[in-house]
Structure formats: structure tokens, C-alpha cells
Design an enzyme around this catalytic site. Structure first.
Site, PDB file in Angstrom:
ATOM      1  CG  ASP A   1      -2.413  -0.950   1.089  1.00  0.00           C
ATOM      2  OD1 ASP A   1      -2.472  -1.325   0.057  1.00  0.00           O
ATOM      3  OD2 ASP A   1      -2.985  -0.788   2.166  1.00  0.00           O
TER       4      ASP A   1
ATOM      5  CG  ASP B   1     -10.581  29.502 -36.238  1.00  0.00           C
ATOM      6  OD1 ASP B   1     -10.554  28.906 -37.264  1.00  0.00           O
ATOM      7  OD2 ASP B   1      -9.633  30.313 -36.035  1.00  0.00           O
TER       8      ASP B   1
ATOM      9  N   GLY C   1     -11.233  20.506 -39.767  1.00  0.00           N
ATOM     10  CA  GLY C   1     -11.091  20.539 -41.197  1.00  0.00           C
ATOM     11  C   GLY C   1     -10.812  19.613 -42.151  1.00  0.00           C
ATOM     12  CG  MET C   2      -8.959  20.287 -45.584  1.00  0.00           C
ATOM     13  SD  MET C   2     -10.127  19.092 -46.786  1.00  0.00           S
ATOM     14  CE  MET C   2      -8.834  18.682 -47.754  1.00  0.00           C
TER      15      MET C   2
END
Length: 508
Positions: free
Chosen positions: A36, A294, A429-430
Site C-alpha cells: 500500500d 473557428d 477541417g481537412m
């Protein structure tokens, strides 16, 4: 009883150790089996501490089980008192010590007779509370111990500071961006003309806890740690507290207005509206970004949010209210705070999930098919498997969430960091097409394993080949739809023909 290999909140003794090791010159002794003691490694690695973690394990072994552990525990306490000269030693019980039904308070009372420093037993029920609840209770217990000690010695200050001041309660070791948040809160208080009286527990001395009542009010930025202490101070000294987390433009303004009302009620005439407007327009870029092209490209995109109550609620509000992103569901593993969480997020998401089973959460993410995930490190791993981007917004965390650079989540600078995190977490996007063209992120490797065991499906060679021909940005959705089609019809192996049939069934 269920074996868990992932826990969102650790066992109670981890919370106690977090609070104890946050204070200066406080040592914790953990009464537990050898396995522990991983807290020491975890803290020294994540926090990049130069000094050893002030935690000692009083090991429960076969000799202890045979003879009892009183002498060993007392010896360990007095030995550490002589070696380290701490101001306070906290004896931390564990599930093991609870099972043994040992009278740890008796151990503490005996050790206190021989120790120069204070000795305290962390009074938490290890069967009923988790790491976060135990941390909250331990902090309140330590504060109460030193307030009462000062009161007995008639050394408790009663006068407020000359100028308005605040105690910041809840900054601790292993907290999510806690140190950066604390710096930002101090900066924000300076802008408001408010002095910082004490910050607890991180870096605080227990001898200064008697000075807490000198502040005009308390600020509790995280619900998980500090509320019990703030309520105790309110009950004992009538100290008001602010528990509005200043995360995001709207909530930061709401927090400041609450502080303004507290100061006005105490006879200080302040008006922070001009400061709020200036900070919102010129320091934070979030308001500007939310109106930019954006951010508008993100409008309506689906997201899921999961984490501790504080961060999950705040991020849900920011996504829905400030950025126009649809939150399909918001969830938390803080089941003990379910009512507050549901009240906070109900109007900003389609569904609320209160659950601490990572399998259930993983399946809920797979079913929702969001454009982005905002969660813990576990949700980041889930996102990797589902090919869904994830921004980490809450503990549990690992080393990448302890950045060397300045990354607050609170205050007006925090709004900028959150905007960047949210925007960069979406596939933009792309990006999908470019990844497909240039072969990034292993887009040709099909993940065939589901999140939970009951979602595993077998794909034939020709089925995988056909699936690989599908563009990456829709492949995950096609795969999940096909597996659902096959499962509903009792089909065990997905071939190319099954894929075609599934596409026809959904009109693809």
C-alpha cells in the site's frame, strides 16, 4: 465484491496522505501492508519533488498479525518524531488496520506522551469514503485540531486583517493543475485589491492555521477538497465562503460578483463590474474566440464530458454556454455529490451520467459517437481505442498533466488555456483527409476490440479489407453500425457480405 483495475478515486488513505504531505513539516505514518506504500512513488514522480515524500509505512506483516501492532506503531511514531522533528505526525489508518480492529487512538495517545510534536489520528471511515471525501475530512480535522489548540492556549487571533483578505482552501499535492490555479487565483485577488491570508494545505504550516479566522472570507475553488473546512469556519466564526469555481468567463464573473457582495456586506464599498469587463475583453480571449469563424465551425458538434464534479460541471457549461457545442452527456464519478452535479449541468446537456465504472463510461462514449471527449486519462485511453480525440480535464491524471509551463484552468488566463484545449481536441477541417493521405496516426489499422467484453466482434480477412477501404473519418461509425447489425442478427463473424448488408440496411 469486485476486483477493480481502474479507480477514478483511490482508497481513503490516499486522500489523507495527500493532505498531510501538502503541509510543510508534517509527516504521515500509514499503518498498512507493504504493497500500500505506492503513494510515495506516485507523488515523487508526478510532482517531480526533490525531497522525499514525508510518508512512512508501518508495515503490517505476519509478526504484527501474531502479536499485535501497538508497540511497532508507537515506536515508528516516536522514532520519526526524533529523526524528522515534524510539527505534526498523522497516523493514517487503512482497510487493513480496520479489519484488524485495532484501537489506533490508543496508539496515538501513547505516542503523544513521548513525542515533542503533535500526533493526530486521521478520523476517516475507510469502508464508506473514497480518496476525495477522506481528503476533505482530514483537512477539516487538522484545521479544527489547531484552532482548538490555540483556543485552549488563549492564542487565537480574533481581529480581522486591516485590508480585505481571503483564505484559499483546497490547493493540494497531486491536484489537477492546482499549483498553476493557485498562482492565477493570487493574481486575480491582487487585481481585486484582496490580500491572501493563507493558502491551505499546500505549502502551509500547521502553526499558521490559527490565523485562518483573520481573513474576511474563504474561497473554495474545488468542491472535492475544502468545503468541510469552509463550513466549519463559517459555523465557528461566521466566516462567509465562496464555492463558485472561477472556470470560464461566465463563472469567473459570477465568482467575482459573489466576492463583491460579501465585501459590500462587511462595509467595504467595491464595484468590480469595470474590472470584469476589462478582463473579459482584454485578458481573456475566450469571448472573442467564441464569435470567431473557428469557433463557429465547432457549433453543434457533439461532445461528452466526464470527470470530478468540479471540472466536469465547469467544462460542460463552457462547451454549451460559451462555445455552442452540444454536450450529449455529462458525467461524474463523484457519486456522493450527484445532486449538486445534476443541478449544475441538467440544462446544458442531453443526459447526465453518475457512475464510477469505467466500462459503463466507455460503452456510453462508444454509443454516443461524439466528435470529442473531455475526461480523465481513462477516457483518453478509451478515445484512442475508438479513434476519438480527448482533452484531459480532470484527475485521475499522469505525468503529462503536470506541465512545466504555466497552464491554469481558473481565472481569466485559465479561460485561454481551456479554449485552446477544447479547440485542439476536435479533429479539424481537412485533418482527417491529410492523415489519410500522409498515413498519420495509424489510420489503416482497424481497431476490432470494443470497449467492454460484450461488444467484441470477430471480423474476417475480407471484411477487414473492405472496412479499410472506407475513409478514416467515417470508418469508426461504419464499423460500429456493422457490428450492431451483426449482433442484432446473431452473426458471429463479420464478412464483406455482412458489411454490404449493413450499409444497405442503414441506407448507406
Amino acid at each position: 465484491m469486485k476486483l477493480a483495475y481502474w479507480m477514478y478515486a483511490g482508497p481513503a488513505h490516499i486522500g489523507t496522505l495527500r493532505v498531510a504531505s501538502s503541509f510543510k513539516n508534517v509527516h504521515a505514518i500509514m499503518h498498512a501492508p507493504l504493497g500500500d506504500d505506492y503513494f510515495n512513488v506516485m507523488r515523487s514522480m508526478l510532482e517531480r519533488e526533490q525531497n522525499f515524500t514525508p510518508v512512512t509505512t508501518s508495515v503490517v506483516d505476519r509478526h504484527v498479525l501474531a502479536r499485535g501492532s501497538q508497540e511497532k506503531v508507537v515506536d515508528n511514531i516516536t522514532r520519526k518524531d526524533g529523526e524528522e522533528h515534524p510539527d505534526l505526525i498523522v497516523l493514517t489508518p487503512t482497510c487493513t488496520s480496520s479489519i484488524l480492529q485495532e484501537d489506533l487512538q490508543n496508539f496515538v495517545d501513547r505516542a503523544q506522551l513521548e513525542s515533542k510534536g503533535d500526533v493526530l489520528l486521521a478520523d476517516v471511515n475507510h469502508y464508506r469514503v473514497n480518496e476525495l471525501q477522506a481528503a476533505d475530512r482530514t483537512l477539516q480535522q487538522i484545521v479544527q485540531f489547531y484552532i482548538e489548540k490555540a483556543r485552549k492556549k488563549e492564542d487565537l487571533p480574533t481581529d480581522k486583517t486591516e485590508q480585505p483578505s481571503v483564505n484559499i482552501i483546497g490547493i493540494s499535492t497531486l491536484g489537477f493543475h492546482n499549483n498553476h490555479d493557485c498562482t492565477e487565483l493570487k493574481r486575480l485577488m491582487a487585481d481585486l485589491g484582496i490580500a491572501v491570508n493563507e493558502v491551505i494545505p499546500e505549502g502551509a504550516s500547521v502553526h499558521n492555521l490559527k490565523n485562518l479566522p483573520k481573513a474576511w472570507f474563504n474561497l473554495v475553488p474545488y468542491r472535492e477538497l475544502g468545503l468541510m473546512t469552509a463550513r466549519y469556519l463559517e459555523q465557528e466564526f461566521g466566516m462567509p465562503y465562496v464555492d463558485i469555481t472561477p472556470m470560464g468567463v461566465v463563472e469567473t464573473a459570477r465568482c467575482i460578483r459573489k466576492i463583491q457582495s460579501i465585501l459590500n456586506a462587511q462595509g467595504i464599498d467595491v464595484d468590480y463590474e469595470e474590472l470584469i469587463e476589462t478582463q473579459t475583453l482584454h485578458v481573456s480571449q475566450a469571448a472573442w474566440f467564441s464569435r470567431s469563424i473557428d469557433c463557429q465551425n465547432l457549433t453543434g458538434k457533439k461532445a461528452v464530458v466526464y470527470g470530478d464534479a468540479t471540472h466536469a460541471a465547469a467544462i460542460t457549461k463552457i462547451l454549451a454556454r460559451e462555445m455552442g457545442i452540444r454536450v450529449v452527456w455529462a458525467g461524474t464519478f463523484c457519486k456522493y455529490d450527484a445532486d449538486w452535479f445534476e443541478e449544475q449541468v441538467r440544462e446544458y446537456c442531453d443526459e447526465v451520467i453518475i457512475n464510477d465504472d469505467h466500462g459503463v463510461i466507455g460503452d456510453a462514449i462508444a454509443k454516443a459517437e461524439p466528435a470529442a471527449i473531455f475526461g480523465t486519462q481513462m477516457e483518453r485511453h478509451v478515445g484512442k481505442r475508438l479513434d476519438i480525440p480527448c482533452g484531459v480535464i480532470s484527475a485521475p491524471i499522469h505525468i503529462q498533466n503536470f506541465p512545466v509551463g504555466y497552464r491554469p484552468f481558473l481565472g481569466y488566463e485559465g479561460t485561454n488555456q481551456i479554449v485552446d484545449l477544447i479547440y485542439n481536441s476536435f479533429t479539424l477541417g481537412m485533418e482527417d483527409h491529410l492523415l489519410e493521405i500522409f498515413g498519420g496516426h495509424d489510420t489503416k489499422e482497424v481497431i476490432t476490440k470494443g470497449i467492454s467484453a460484450d461488444s467484441d466482434m470477430t471480423w474476417s480477412k475480407d471484411g477487414l479489407a473492405e472496412l479499410n477501404k472506407i475513409p478514416g473519418f467515417v470508418r469508426g461509425k461504419v464499423k460500429r453500425n456493422t457490428e450492431k447489425f451483426a449482433r442484432d442478427r446473431g452473426i458471429e463473424v463479420i464478412t464483406a457480405e455482412v458489411l454490404y448488408a449493413a450499409k444497405e440496411a442503414v441506407g448507406a
